[in-house]
Design an enzyme around this catalytic site. Structure first.
Site, PDB file in Angstrom:
ATOM      1  N   TYR A  87       0.190  -9.773   1.443  1.00  0.00           N
ATOM      2  CA  TYR A  87      -0.096  -8.350   1.154  1.00  0.00           C
ATOM      3  C   TYR A  87      -1.434  -7.943   1.770  1.00  0.00           C
ATOM      4  CZ  TYR A  87      -1.286  -4.076  -1.402  1.00  0.00           C
ATOM      5  OH  TYR A  87      -1.659  -2.788  -1.720  1.00  0.00           O
ATOM      6  N   SER A  91      -5.931  -0.753   1.345  1.00  0.00           N
ATOM      7  CA  SER A  91      -6.309  -1.340   0.046  1.00  0.00           C
ATOM      8  C   SER A  91      -7.607  -2.114   0.231  1.00  0.00           C
ATOM      9  CB  SER A  91      -5.225  -2.302  -0.447  1.00  0.00           C
ATOM     10  OG  SER A  91      -5.703  -3.032  -1.566  1.00  0.00           O
TER      11      SER A  91
HETATM   12  P1  NAP Z   1       4.268   2.562  -6.598  1.00  0.00           P
HETATM   13  O1  NAP Z   1       3.866   3.159  -7.890  1.00  0.00           O
HETATM   14  O2  NAP Z   1       5.068   1.314  -6.589  1.00  0.00           O
HETATM   15  O3  NAP Z   1       5.023   3.664  -5.718  1.00  0.00           O
HETATM   16  C1  NAP Z   1       5.468   3.287  -4.437  1.00  0.00           C
HETATM   17  C2  NAP Z   1       6.061   4.476  -3.713  1.00  0.00           C
HETATM   18  O4  NAP Z   1       6.420   4.027  -2.391  1.00  0.00           O
HETATM   19  C3  NAP Z   1       7.323   5.006  -4.365  1.00  0.00           C
HETATM   20  O5  NAP Z   1       7.345   6.407  -4.200  1.00  0.00           O
HETATM   21  C4  NAP Z   1       8.430   4.364  -3.539  1.00  0.00           C
HETATM   22  O6  NAP Z   1       9.612   5.160  -3.458  1.00  0.00           O
HETATM   23  C5  NAP Z   1       7.788   4.340  -2.184  1.00  0.00           C
HETATM   24  N1  NAP Z   1       8.420   3.397  -1.277  1.00  0.00           N
HETATM   25  C6  NAP Z   1       8.579   2.048  -1.430  1.00  0.00           C
HETATM   26  N2  NAP Z   1       9.227   1.548  -0.375  1.00  0.00           N
HETATM   27  C7  NAP Z   1       9.487   2.601   0.448  1.00  0.00           C
HETATM   28  C8  NAP Z   1      10.133   2.731   1.695  1.00  0.00           C
HETATM   29  N3  NAP Z   1      10.678   1.683   2.304  1.00  0.00           N
HETATM   30  N4  NAP Z   1      10.208   3.960   2.251  1.00  0.00           N
HETATM   31  C9  NAP Z   1       9.683   5.042   1.647  1.00  0.00           C
HETATM   32  N5  NAP Z   1       9.048   4.989   0.459  1.00  0.00           N
HETATM   33  C10 NAP Z   1       8.966   3.763  -0.118  1.00  0.00           C
HETATM   34  O7  NAP Z   1       2.991   2.250  -5.668  1.00  0.00           O
HETATM   35  P2  NAP Z   1       1.462   2.730  -5.752  1.00  0.00           P
HETATM   36  O8  NAP Z   1       0.729   1.808  -6.642  1.00  0.00           O
HETATM   37  O9  NAP Z   1       1.415   4.188  -5.987  1.00  0.00           O
HETATM   38  O10 NAP Z   1       1.001   2.387  -4.251  1.00  0.00           O
HETATM   39  C11 NAP Z   1       1.033   3.360  -3.228  1.00  0.00           C
HETATM   40  C12 NAP Z   1       0.254   2.831  -2.036  1.00  0.00           C
HETATM   41  O11 NAP Z   1      -1.078   2.513  -2.434  1.00  0.00           O
HETATM   42  C13 NAP Z   1       0.825   1.549  -1.428  1.00  0.00           C
HETATM   43  O12 NAP Z   1       0.669   1.583  -0.028  1.00  0.00           O
HETATM   44  C14 NAP Z   1      -0.062   0.465  -2.016  1.00  0.00           C
HETATM   45  O13 NAP Z   1      -0.125  -0.679  -1.202  1.00  0.00           O
HETATM   46  C15 NAP Z   1      -1.391   1.189  -2.066  1.00  0.00           C
HETATM   47  N6  NAP Z   1      -2.341   0.640  -3.043  1.00  0.00           N
HETATM   48  C16 NAP Z   1      -2.044   0.623  -4.376  1.00  0.00           C
HETATM   49  C17 NAP Z   1      -2.972   0.107  -5.287  1.00  0.00           C
HETATM   50  C18 NAP Z   1      -2.717   0.077  -6.770  1.00  0.00           C
HETATM   51  O14 NAP Z   1      -3.481  -0.618  -7.471  1.00  0.00           O
HETATM   52  N7  NAP Z   1      -1.723   0.767  -7.293  1.00  0.00           N
HETATM   53  C19 NAP Z   1      -4.184  -0.396  -4.811  1.00  0.00           C
HETATM   54  C20 NAP Z   1      -4.450  -0.368  -3.441  1.00  0.00           C
HETATM   55  C21 NAP Z   1      -3.520   0.170  -2.575  1.00  0.00           C
HETATM   56  P3  NAP Z   1      10.884   4.927  -4.446  1.00  0.00           P
HETATM   57  O15 NAP Z   1      10.339   5.081  -5.827  1.00  0.00           O
HETATM   58  O16 NAP Z   1      11.824   6.000  -4.064  1.00  0.00           O
HETATM   59  O17 NAP Z   1      11.387   3.544  -4.176  1.00  0.00           O
END
Ligand code: NAP
Length: 249
Positions: A155, A142
């Site tokens: 985080y 991130s």
């Molecule tokens: P999200 O919409 O909350 O989706 C999270 C995903 O991770 C879901 O598929 C969830 O599975 C899975 N997950 C959570 N805990 C888990 C575990 N213990 N084992 C396996 N899977 C797990 O998140 P997102 O926004 O797409 O973020 C994805 C990645 O991008 C993360 O690493 C986040 O830090 C990074 N990121 C996001 C943003 C943003 O603005 N969205 C920005 C920078 C970085 P379930 O649904 O089955 O629980």
């Protein structure tokens, strides 16, 4: 023929958000994709159905990346289904913000266990399945790793750790021709970001004004860069951390 035909790709946390889009983009290039999830089987099944409908190949496999026994089971199932892994995308992650006075051991351990330990456990279990010709590991970091916003010390620290791990493992795994890179998104509209209240509020408005390209991201903005790292186009690129954030830094 796609750029990833014949390859096997594993995307952790692919039941929704950025991971789901990455899974679909890798499949569109011909990879057989393992759609991992922790709790949302229905979400993962829907991603598999979309990939299959579009003519691609995918299976859903559950398992929390932070639980060693579940990681072992996940990798065993992949071994049974495909016999190898060419591409691992460590995307599973959670994000929580809290000021210093509100940090608790639970706040710390829940994020470090999934974002850092989970990434290490999954990579450790997956590496023996990479073939002799090597492959690609892409860690989803991130911009907060370096932007380090207030109230995000834990985080942000998890993503700082991810970037350090990327650089260290790129040196460790280079001899096995496994490339390791980080993709660092800015704010992306996902289920997770929406449920935390980051989308549609003051935070989004402020971030857009600080973003040269003038908008927040969509999951496919991240997925296309991940595909680049997964393909042979990035064959001489390892240990790199690339911000995919519309220029926000
Ligand atoms: P999200 O919409 O909350 O989706 C999270 C995903 O991770 C879901 O598929 C969830 O599975 C899975 N997950 C959570 N805990 C888990 C575990 N213990 N084992 C396996 N899977 C797990 O998140 P997102 O926004 O797409 O973020 C994805 C990645 O991008 C993360 O690493 C986040 O830090 C990074 N990121 C996001 C943003 C943003 O603005 N969205 C920005 C920078 C970085 P379930 O649904 O089955 O629980």
């Amino acid at each position: 023929m796609g750029k990833l035909t014949g390859k096997v790709a594993v995307v952790t946390g692919a039941s929704k958000g950025i991971g789901a889009s990455i899974a679909e983009h890798l499949a569109a290039e011909g990879a057989s994709v393992v759609v991992n999830y922790a709790s949302s089987k229905s979400g993962a099944d829907a991603v598999v159905a979309r990939i299959t409908k579009a003519g691609g190949k995918a299976i859903a496999v559950g398992g929390s990346v932070s639980e060693p026994a579940e990681v072992t089971k996940l990798i065993d199932e992949i071994k049974k289904a495909y016999g190898k892994i060419d591409i691992l995308v460590n995307n599973a992650g959670i994000f929580d913000f809290a000021p210093l006075e509100a940090i608790t051991p639970e706040h710390f351990h829940s994020q470090f266990n999934i974002n850092v330990l989970g990434l290490l456990l999954t990579t450790q279990a997956a590496v023996p399945l990479f073939p002799a010709e090597g492959g690609s590991i892409i860690n989803i970091s991130s911009v907060v790793a370096t932007l380090a916003p207030a109230n995000g010390s834990v985080y942000s620290a998890t993503k700082g750790a991810v970037d350090t791990i990327t650089q260290s493992l790129s040196k460790e795994l280079g001899a096995r021709k496994i490339r390791v890179n980080s993709v660092s998104p800015g704010l992306v509209e996902t289920e997770g970001a929406t449920s935390k209240g980051f989308i549609g509020g003051d935070m989004e408005a402020r971030l857009v004004t600080e973003t040269p390209l003038g908008r927040i991201g969509q999951p496919n903005d991240i997925a296309s860069v991940v595909v680049f790292f997964a393909t042979d186009d990035a064959r001489w690129v390892t240990g790199q951390i690339i911000k995919v954030s519309g220029g926000a830094r």
